[in-house]
Write a protein that holds these residues in place. Structure first.
Motif, PDB file in Angstrom:
ATOM      1  N   GLY A  14       0.892  -1.342   0.109  1.00  0.00           N
ATOM      2  CA  GLY A  14      -0.044   0.267   0.108  1.00  0.00           C
ATOM      3  C   GLY A  14       0.836   1.235   0.089  1.00  0.00           C
ATOM      4  N   ILE A  15       2.040   1.433   0.710  1.00  0.00           N
ATOM      5  CA  ILE A  15       2.918   2.322   0.727  1.00  0.00           C
ATOM      6  C   ILE A  15       3.673   2.542  -0.536  1.00  0.00           C
ATOM      7  CG2 ILE A  15       4.526   3.428   2.342  1.00  0.00           C
ATOM      8  CD1 ILE A  15       3.725   1.889   4.482  1.00  0.00           C
ATOM      9  N   LEU A  16       4.232   1.370  -0.999  1.00  0.00           N
ATOM     10  CA  LEU A  16       4.990   1.493  -2.391  1.00  0.00           C
ATOM     11  C   LEU A  16       4.079   2.102  -3.390  1.00  0.00           C
ATOM     12  CD1 LEU A  16       7.425  -1.187  -1.909  1.00  0.00           C
ATOM     13  CD2 LEU A  16       7.717   1.250  -1.362  1.00  0.00           C
ATOM     14  N   SER A  17       2.726   1.802  -3.293  1.00  0.00           N
ATOM     15  CA  SER A  17       1.968   2.242  -4.665  1.00  0.00           C
ATOM     16  C   SER A  17       1.186   3.380  -4.382  1.00  0.00           C
ATOM     17  CB  SER A  17       0.774   1.037  -4.900  1.00  0.00           C
ATOM     18  OG  SER A  17      -0.028   1.062  -3.571  1.00  0.00           O
ATOM     19  N   ASN A  18       1.450   4.020  -3.070  1.00  0.00           N
ATOM     20  CA  ASN A  18       0.913   5.634  -2.819  1.00  0.00           C
ATOM     21  C   ASN A  18       1.608   6.549  -3.561  1.00  0.00           C
ATOM     22  OD1 ASN A  18       0.075   8.009  -1.622  1.00  0.00           O
ATOM     23  ND2 ASN A  18      -0.104   6.809   0.142  1.00  0.00           N
ATOM     24  N   GLN A  19       0.810   7.216  -4.519  1.00  0.00           N
ATOM     25  CA  GLN A  19       1.430   8.193  -5.556  1.00  0.00           C
ATOM     26  C   GLN A  19       1.849   9.503  -4.790  1.00  0.00           C
ATOM     27  OE1 GLN A  19       1.804   7.712  -8.727  1.00  0.00           O
ATOM     28  NE2 GLN A  19       2.901   9.562  -8.684  1.00  0.00           N
ATOM     29  N   ALA A  20       1.224   9.596  -3.536  1.00  0.00           N
ATOM     30  CA  ALA A  20       1.504  10.851  -2.893  1.00  0.00           C
ATOM     31  C   ALA A  20       2.769  10.840  -1.966  1.00  0.00           C
ATOM     32  CB  ALA A  20       0.370  10.958  -1.834  1.00  0.00           C
ATOM     33  N   ILE A  21       3.524   9.594  -1.908  1.00  0.00           N
ATOM     34  CA  ILE A  21       4.745   9.634  -1.086  1.00  0.00           C
ATOM     35  C   ILE A  21       5.896   9.236  -2.076  1.00  0.00           C
ATOM     36  CG2 ILE A  21       5.887   8.360   0.733  1.00  0.00           C
ATOM     37  CD1 ILE A  21       3.169   7.491   1.919  1.00  0.00           C
ATOM     38  N   GLN A  22       6.752  10.161  -2.259  1.00  0.00           N
ATOM     39  CA  GLN A  22       7.913   9.908  -3.086  1.00  0.00           C
ATOM     40  C   GLN A  22       8.768   8.734  -2.212  1.00  0.00           C
ATOM     41  OE1 GLN A  22      10.820  12.840  -4.094  1.00  0.00           O
ATOM     42  NE2 GLN A  22      10.543  12.300  -6.226  1.00  0.00           N
ATOM     43  N   LYS A  23       9.207   7.772  -2.994  1.00  0.00           N
ATOM     44  CA  LYS A  23      10.215   6.654  -2.669  1.00  0.00           C
ATOM     45  C   LYS A  23      11.643   6.944  -3.123  1.00  0.00           C
ATOM     46  CE  LYS A  23       6.549   5.337  -3.193  1.00  0.00           C
ATOM     47  NZ  LYS A  23       5.282   5.829  -3.190  1.00  0.00           N
ATOM     48  N   VAL A  24      12.551   7.144  -1.996  1.00  0.00           N
ATOM     49  CA  VAL A  24      13.762   7.735  -2.477  1.00  0.00           C
ATOM     50  C   VAL A  24      14.740   6.315  -2.032  1.00  0.00           C
ATOM     51  CG1 VAL A  24      15.723   9.179  -1.976  1.00  0.00           C
ATOM     52  CG2 VAL A  24      13.141  10.199  -1.807  1.00  0.00           C
ATOM     53  N   GLY A  25      15.482   6.217  -3.248  1.00  0.00           N
ATOM     54  CA  GLY A  25      16.796   5.207  -3.221  1.00  0.00           C
ATOM     55  C   GLY A  25      17.606   5.227  -4.195  1.00  0.00           C
ATOM     56  N   PHE A  26      18.620   4.159  -4.239  1.00  0.00           N
ATOM     57  CA  PHE A  26      19.684   3.974  -5.455  1.00  0.00           C
ATOM     58  C   PHE A  26      19.378   2.710  -5.942  1.00  0.00           C
ATOM     59  CE2 PHE A  26      21.178   6.199  -1.506  1.00  0.00           C
ATOM     60  CZ  PHE A  26      21.815   7.046  -2.033  1.00  0.00           C
ATOM     61  N   GLY A  27      19.458   2.764  -7.472  1.00  0.00           N
ATOM     62  CA  GLY A  27      19.500   1.702  -8.357  1.00  0.00           C
ATOM     63  C   GLY A  27      18.046   1.176  -8.355  1.00  0.00           C
ATOM     64  N   LEU A  28      17.018   1.800  -8.447  1.00  0.00           N
ATOM     65  CA  LEU A  28      15.901   1.644  -8.441  1.00  0.00           C
ATOM     66  C   LEU A  28      15.128   0.596  -9.487  1.00  0.00           C
ATOM     67  CD1 LEU A  28      14.186   4.925  -6.517  1.00  0.00           C
ATOM     68  CD2 LEU A  28      15.033   2.716  -5.684  1.00  0.00           C
ATOM     69  N   THR A  29      15.838   0.758 -10.591  1.00  0.00           N
ATOM     70  CA  THR A  29      15.331  -0.089 -11.820  1.00  0.00           C
ATOM     71  C   THR A  29      15.296  -1.612 -11.256  1.00  0.00           C
ATOM     72  OG1 THR A  29      16.296   1.537 -13.396  1.00  0.00           O
ATOM     73  CG2 THR A  29      15.712  -0.671 -14.255  1.00  0.00           C
ATOM     74  N   GLY A  30      16.516  -1.902 -10.522  1.00  0.00           N
ATOM     75  CA  GLY A  30      16.244  -3.215 -10.169  1.00  0.00           C
ATOM     76  C   GLY A  30      15.608  -3.580  -9.024  1.00  0.00           C
ATOM     77  N   ASP A  31      15.426  -2.903  -8.194  1.00  0.00           N
ATOM     78  CA  ASP A  31      14.305  -2.850  -7.158  1.00  0.00           C
ATOM     79  C   ASP A  31      12.797  -3.042  -7.842  1.00  0.00           C
ATOM     80  OD1 ASP A  31      15.935  -2.876  -4.891  1.00  0.00           O
ATOM     81  OD2 ASP A  31      16.197  -0.833  -4.819  1.00  0.00           O
TER      82      ASP A  31
END
Length: 195
Positions: A92-109
């Motif tokens: 639910g959190i990862l698919s929430n458009q209102a919250i930006q998820k910040v990380g490294f190498g996100l294509t693989g994740d």
């Protein structure tokens, strides 16, 4: 403004302070999941990372992440996907458009998360952002970014540990939470530098 440091320079930096064990919550139950969602849904940005069980045979393929990590600037949340409540909450959190998820190498994740039927939206890949800011030819991972932006050395000791085992060991808990925490801290540091 920001530039990649040589390995020798990175090794001279103080160790990344990050989160302590008391700042980290492992999500296992429905109540844990409810409390985590309540805390995280009010955030506009979250640090993000995943860990997967190591693969030792060539013919073997990864079933996807075994652990998904989210962090605010003061708290880390670890979601072992073996627990249905944890998986549901983090989906639910990862698919929430209102919250930006910040990380490294996100294509693989992102590719690995699809194996768990999770579509991560509204992401900021710091590897890409830092690469464009520095005109560096090589990808910039978490360790290099923490050195460049925060002037600290991110420990990577537990990176190759067995993420398929449970319960997690203390050094794994700290490593996993601080990988996500470092992402949000690097983003905040970059925001200050680019003002």
């Amino acid at each position: 403004m920001v530039r990649r440091l040589a390995k020798e320079q990175v090794n001279q930096l103080p160790l990344y302070g990050g989160l302590k064990l008391s700042d980290i919550k492992i999500i296992e139950t429905e109540l844990d999941a409810y409390e985590a969602k309540s805390a995280l849904e009010s955030e506009s940005h979250l640090g993000f990372d995943t860990e997967s069980k190591p693969i030792f045979r060539r013919a073997e393929s990864s079933p996807g992440p075994t652990l998904i990590q989210l962090a605010t600037d003061s708290c880390g949340f670890l979601f072992p996907v073996k627990f249905a409540a944890a998986l549901s909450a983090v989906r639910g959190i990862l698919s929430n458009q209102a919250i930006q998820k910040v990380g490294f190498g996100l294509t693989g994740d992102s590719k690995e998360l699809r194996k768990l039927n999770i579509d991560i939206v509204n992401t900021l890949d710091l590897s890409v952002k830092l690469k464009s800011l520095t005109s560096d030819k090589n990808p910039i991972g978490a360790r290099a970014a923490v050195a460049m932006v925060l002037r600290e050395r991110l420990g990577k000791g537990a990176q190759r540990s067995n993420w398929g085992q449970y319960p997690l060991q203390q050094h794994q808990i700290l490593y996993a939470a601080n990988d996500a925490h470092a992402a949000i801290c690097v983003k905040q540091g970059l925001d200050r530098l680019l003002r």
